[in-house]
Scaffold this active site. Structure first.
Site, PDB file in Angstrom:
ATOM      1  N   CYS A 160       0.826  -1.211   0.000  1.00 47.12           N
ATOM      2  CA  CYS A 160       0.000   0.000   0.000  1.00 47.12           C
ATOM      3  C   CYS A 160       0.856   1.256   0.000  1.00 47.12           C
ATOM      4  O   CYS A 160       1.919   1.270  -0.662  1.00 47.12           O
ATOM      5  CB  CYS A 160      -1.006  -0.011   1.150  1.00 47.12           C
ATOM      6  SG  CYS A 160      -2.347   1.199   0.886  1.00 47.12           S
ATOM      7  N   ASP A 165      -2.843   1.343  10.057  1.00 43.46           N
ATOM      8  CA  ASP A 165      -4.036   2.161  10.245  1.00 43.46           C
ATOM      9  C   ASP A 165      -4.410   2.167  11.717  1.00 43.46           C
ATOM     10  O   ASP A 165      -4.752   3.202  12.273  1.00 43.46           O
ATOM     11  CB  ASP A 165      -5.190   1.626   9.395  1.00 43.46           C
ATOM     12  CG  ASP A 165      -5.061   2.144   7.977  1.00 43.46           C
ATOM     13  OD1 ASP A 165      -4.415   1.469   7.164  1.00 43.46           O
ATOM     14  OD2 ASP A 165      -5.557   3.247   7.705  1.00 43.46           O
TER      15      ASP A 165
HETATM   16  P1  RI2 Z   1       0.448   6.436   6.814  1.00 50.03           P
HETATM   17  C1  RI2 Z   1      -3.425   3.748   4.502  1.00 50.03           C
HETATM   18  O1  RI2 Z   1      -4.810   3.655   4.530  1.00 50.03           O
HETATM   19  C2  RI2 Z   1      -2.708   2.435   4.230  1.00 50.03           C
HETATM   20  O2  RI2 Z   1      -3.385   1.315   4.759  1.00 50.03           O
HETATM   21  C3  RI2 Z   1      -1.406   2.683   4.925  1.00 50.03           C
HETATM   22  O3  RI2 Z   1      -0.691   1.492   5.205  1.00 50.03           O
HETATM   23  C4  RI2 Z   1      -1.891   3.353   6.204  1.00 50.03           C
HETATM   24  O4  RI2 Z   1      -2.951   4.211   5.765  1.00 50.03           O
HETATM   25  C5  RI2 Z   1      -0.865   4.160   6.941  1.00 50.03           C
HETATM   26  O5  RI2 Z   1      -0.417   5.245   6.161  1.00 50.03           O
HETATM   27  P2  RI2 Z   1      -5.776   4.293   3.377  1.00 50.03           P
HETATM   28  O6  RI2 Z   1      -6.163   5.675   3.822  1.00 50.03           O
HETATM   29  O7  RI2 Z   1      -0.381   7.026   7.910  1.00 50.03           O
HETATM   30  O8  RI2 Z   1      -5.051   4.270   2.056  1.00 50.03           O
HETATM   31  O9  RI2 Z   1       1.719   5.809   7.354  1.00 50.03           O
HETATM   32  O10 RI2 Z   1      -6.973   3.396   3.400  1.00 50.03           O
HETATM   33  O11 RI2 Z   1       0.699   7.380   5.673  1.00 50.03           O
END
Ligand code: RI2
Length: 313
Positions: free
Chosen positions: A130, A199
């Protein structure tokens, strides 16, 4: 609808539609939106302002139910407003709460990168999943030190955040390979270490992160590849239950062509959970911990908040 609420609603919609995404970023945006809402609120009754701020907090919180960063950002930004006896004092408290949260969130990423890079052996290939700013900042810092010689990114369907991740790493000069999610089992065997974001981390040390993370963790365990989680402390949750967000099937298949999949129900969960036994360490800005130390992080973060301040959301 007044103008300040319309601006807050814009932020809520952008988070909901994933125009603003990433667990930390949505927390920061919510905190900023609350400070802006408080500053532009027009009225004279402090009780009414507290009630409107809580309504605003609930609206923002409703947008992404799994990311506890959002909940914690709201709770920490609005902490202390009950004890204020004037509208001005509440506004000042919220702006101060937001500035404090934003500064500590920003500093946390740098501190995590410093601590995490030391866990990446020199000359490693790193695999990530991701798009986590915390994980990528750590990988970039390790690359600068000569610890990373290449990166593997999963595509991360259905939103394909792996494209954003691989573009960022390649632009930074890191030899980067992207694979489809179903190649995880094979790709992890080409890596020396797995580094992902978070998350939510619950008090029992379970990691909730983008769907597919648990498969990477299982494959990493099977291949003997260390699995490192980069998580700011505001990603830790004191809640007993985590609601896994389910998004529209239209993100997975074309809604205009239902005839392609007659009689099929599409299930589109956004996150999965990874058991603590699969996690080698969690790197926070307060230090590198084992997953079973999650309760002490939670106690540290919420120690000063009353039950009322913790439970209104
Ligand atoms: P940072 C994201 O969630 C991903 O799952 C990623 O691993 C997590 O947030 C943490 O991201 P989404 O908003 O806070 O894409 O480290 O569903 O940037």
């Amino acid at each position: 609808m007044d103008r300040s609420w319309i601006r807050l609603e814009d932020t809520a919609e952008a988070i909901s539609a994933m125009r603003i995404r990433g667990a930390a970023r949505i927390g920061r945006s919510a905190s900023e939106a609350l400070a802006e809402y408080a500053s532009s609120w027009e009225g004279e009754d402090p009780k009414e302002l507290v009630s409107d701020l809580r309504r605003a907090g609930r609206r923002l919180h409703s947008t992404r139910p799994t990311a506890v960063s959002l909940r914690n950002a709201i709770l920490l930004t609005l902490a202390g407003i009950d004890g204020c006896d004037s509208v001005d004092a509440i506004k000042e408290m919220v702006v101060k709460g937001s500035n404090g949260f934003l500064t500590s969130a920003e500093e946390a990423v740098g501190r995590i990168a410093l601590l995490a890079k030391a866990r990446i052996p020199f000359g490693s290939v790193v695999i990530t999943h991701c798009n986590s700013n915390a994980a990528l900042t750590a990988i970039e810092a390790a690359f600068t030190d000569g610890r990373v010689k290449g990166a593997i990114c999963t595509e991360s369907r259905p939103w394909r955040q792996g494209h954003v991740t691989s573009r960022r790493l390649a632009a930074g000069g890191i030899p980067t390979t992207m694979v489809v999610d179903s190649a995880i089992g094979l790709a992890v065997r080409m890596a020396d270490v797995a580094v992902v974001g978070a998350d939510t981390v619950t008090s029992d040390g379970t990691l909730y992160n983008k769907i597919g993370t648990s498969l990477l963790a299982l494959a990493a365990k099977d291949a003997g590849v260390p699995f490192i989680v980069c998580a700011e402390t505001f990603k830790f949750s004191n809640m007993a239950d985590v609601t896994v967000e389910e998004r529209s099937p239209s993100e997975v298949a074309d809604p205009l062509r239902p005839e392609d999949l007659p009689g099929v129900r599409l299930y589109n969960p956004v996150f999965d959970y990874t058991d603590r036994s699969l996690i080698d360490c969690i790197v926070t800005e307060k230090g590198v911990i084992s997953p079973d130390m999650a309760p002490s992080i939670i106690k540290d973060m919420f120690g000063d908040l009353s039950d009322e301040e913790l439970n209104w959301l």
